[in-house]
Design an enzyme around this catalytic site. Structure first.
Site, PDB file in Angstrom:
ATOM      1  N   LYS A  35       0.824  -1.206   0.000  1.00  0.00           N
ATOM      2  CA  LYS A  35       0.000   0.000   0.000  1.00  0.00           C
ATOM      3  C   LYS A  35       0.859   1.257   0.000  1.00  0.00           C
ATOM      4  O   LYS A  35       0.457   2.273  -0.566  1.00  0.00           O
ATOM      5  CB  LYS A  35      -0.984  -0.010   1.179  1.00  0.00           C
ATOM      6  CG  LYS A  35      -1.991  -1.140   1.052  1.00  0.00           C
ATOM      7  CD  LYS A  35      -3.418  -0.774   1.357  1.00  0.00           C
ATOM      8  CE  LYS A  35      -4.340  -1.861   0.804  1.00  0.00           C
ATOM      9  NZ  LYS A  35      -5.700  -1.819   1.163  1.00  0.00           N
TER      10      LYS A  35
ATOM     11  N   LYS B  85      -5.287 -10.816  -6.842  1.00  0.00           N
ATOM     12  CA  LYS B  85      -6.530 -11.014  -6.092  1.00  0.00           C
ATOM     13  C   LYS B  85      -7.593  -9.999  -6.532  1.00  0.00           C
ATOM     14  O   LYS B  85      -7.255  -8.879  -6.951  1.00  0.00           O
ATOM     15  CB  LYS B  85      -6.288 -10.946  -4.572  1.00  0.00           C
ATOM     16  CG  LYS B  85      -6.146  -9.567  -3.981  1.00  0.00           C
ATOM     17  CD  LYS B  85      -6.411  -9.565  -2.464  1.00  0.00           C
ATOM     18  CE  LYS B  85      -6.680  -8.132  -2.021  1.00  0.00           C
ATOM     19  NZ  LYS B  85      -7.213  -7.936  -0.716  1.00  0.00           N
TER      20      LYS B  85
ATOM     21  N   LYS C 202     -11.465  -4.612  -4.029  1.00  0.00           N
ATOM     22  CA  LYS C 202     -12.498  -3.589  -4.227  1.00  0.00           C
ATOM     23  C   LYS C 202     -11.910  -2.259  -4.656  1.00  0.00           C
ATOM     24  O   LYS C 202     -12.611  -1.406  -5.172  1.00  0.00           O
ATOM     25  CB  LYS C 202     -13.436  -3.463  -3.026  1.00  0.00           C
ATOM     26  CG  LYS C 202     -12.878  -3.280  -1.650  1.00  0.00           C
ATOM     27  CD  LYS C 202     -14.063  -3.087  -0.693  1.00  0.00           C
ATOM     28  CE  LYS C 202     -13.912  -3.734   0.660  1.00  0.00           C
ATOM     29  NZ  LYS C 202     -12.897  -3.168   1.523  1.00  0.00           N
TER      30      LYS C 202
END
Ligand code: ATP
Ligand code: LTN
Length: 336
Positions: free
Chosen positions: A119, A201, A204
């Site tokens: 991130k 993966k 969202k």
């Protein structure tokens, strides 16, 4: 005389961030198991709005998404009477215990978290201390309730490991305070992949809308997304190495229909990917139909949602405060 059973159910806690509408990955990897565990376990489920602050959401949007996520949790069938369904920031004990645990977490071990590294690379302009401390707040969420099991997708395994390490360290240094939790990761569906790049993966926050199916996508959109899912050129529905796209679709189909891979291979023997993709889409649409209906009904009654969330927070706080007080005492804080 008949024996009175005083045996308590094992405790389960999990949470999901209200960053956007959950995907089929969140549902199959986590939310579906939350629902399946409701009967046999003492479950607490939270909307992790404090965690979502790490990405600086627009305030009005965060409020709206938090309420929507709360409604979605009820829509998948979590019963706020039987279990505890709450919003993390409404229980101040989470932030308080997180600070205490920050002081029992080593900088080096937190730096090794792969999600933090990923991130910080993705959001290089906003690598805040909250992002770094994220797994420690997550540890506080879990340890406050003395949870035995934490149902999550495979990507959260490392965060569960650091939680266990922090709890063990605290217990060793300050005396037994926290239950050491176990991750509960489903055998099938723990990592649902992107429909456009099945080596990644399903997420969202993926900017490509075709890559993921949201729980609120209308049926025709779900069909369209599955029809354009990336597969391979073999044209044979079988589960095998190197067939990431088909493996992913088989996993989704298996989770929605309860059929195992052998049965799915038999069902589609001699058929092309076109037929298979339509069947997968139909199974997903059927699985999500009741969730979407419940959601529409619940979102029309915001007063009910707010009242239920307040009751959930009260129930959660009663339990969380017991552990918080214990931890405060153990570290030497004066209690009023
Ligand atoms: P973001 O993309 O914003 O990082 P996310 O999609 O990873 O979010 P989270 O709120 O971080 O969603 O995760 C909620 C739960 O869903 C966690 O238990 C996580 O392990 C699980 N989960 C997330 N993505 C998948 C996936 N692709 N397959 C299976 N489980 C998943
Ligand atoms: N970080 C988690 C969400 C989360 C969580 C938790 C999961 C916050 N607190 C406690 C399990 C237990 C994620 O899924 N990204």
């Amino acid at each position: 005389m008949e024996a009175v059973t005083t045996e308590r159910k094992p405790i389960v806690l999990s949470a999901i961030q209200p960053t956007s509408v959950p995907t089929l990955g969140n549902y199959i990897g986590a939310l579906r198991n939350w629902k399946l565990m409701c009967e046999d376990y003492d479950c607490l489920y939270a909307v992790a709005d404090l965690h979502a602050l790490t990405v600086h959401p627009e305030p009005a949007k965060l409020r709206q998404q938090t309420l929507e996520m709360y409604a979605l949790l009820l829509s998948i069938g979590l019963d706020p009477e039987k279990n505890t369904v709450f919003i993390q920031s409404m229980v101040p004990a989470h932030a308080e215990l997180a600070w205490i645990l920050d002081c029992y977490t080593m900088f080096g071990e937190a730096s090794r978290m792969t999600q933090f590294k990923d991130k910080s690379q993705k959001h290089a302009d906003n690598v805040n201390v909250g992002l770094f401390a994220y797994p420690i707040l997550m540890a506080a969420d879990i340890l406050l309730y003395q949870a035995n099991f934490v149902p999550v997708g495979a990507d959260q395994k490392q965060h569960l490991e650091i939680c266990r390490d922090i709890a063990s360290r605290f217990n060793t240094l300050r005396g037994n305070t926290f239950t050491i939790p176990e991750p509960f990761i489903g055998k099938v569906g723990a990592s649902i992949k992107s429909l456009q790049d099945p080596t990644q993966k399903m997420s969202k926050s993926d900017p490509n809308p075709k890559a993921s199916v949201s729980l609120l996508d209308p049926p025709e959109m779900i069909l369209k997304k599955f029809k354009s899912a990336v597969t391979d050129s073999e044209a044979c529905v079988r589960y095998a190495d190197g067939k990431d796209g088909i493996n992913n679709l088989m996993t989704i189909y298996s989770c929605c229909t309860g059929r195992d891979f052998a049965a799915i291979e038999a069902e589609f023997a001699g058929k092309g990917y076109g037929d298979f993709k339509v069947k997968v889409a139909e199974a997903v649409i059927e699985e999500l139909r009741p969730v979407q209906e419940n959601y529409r009904r619940l979102m029309a009654d915001k007063a009910y949602l707010m009242q239920t969330a307040a009751q959930g927070a009260e129930k959660a706080a009663r339990r969380a405060n017991k552990t918080l007080f214990k931890a405060k005492k153990k570290v030497g804080l004066l209690l009023p």
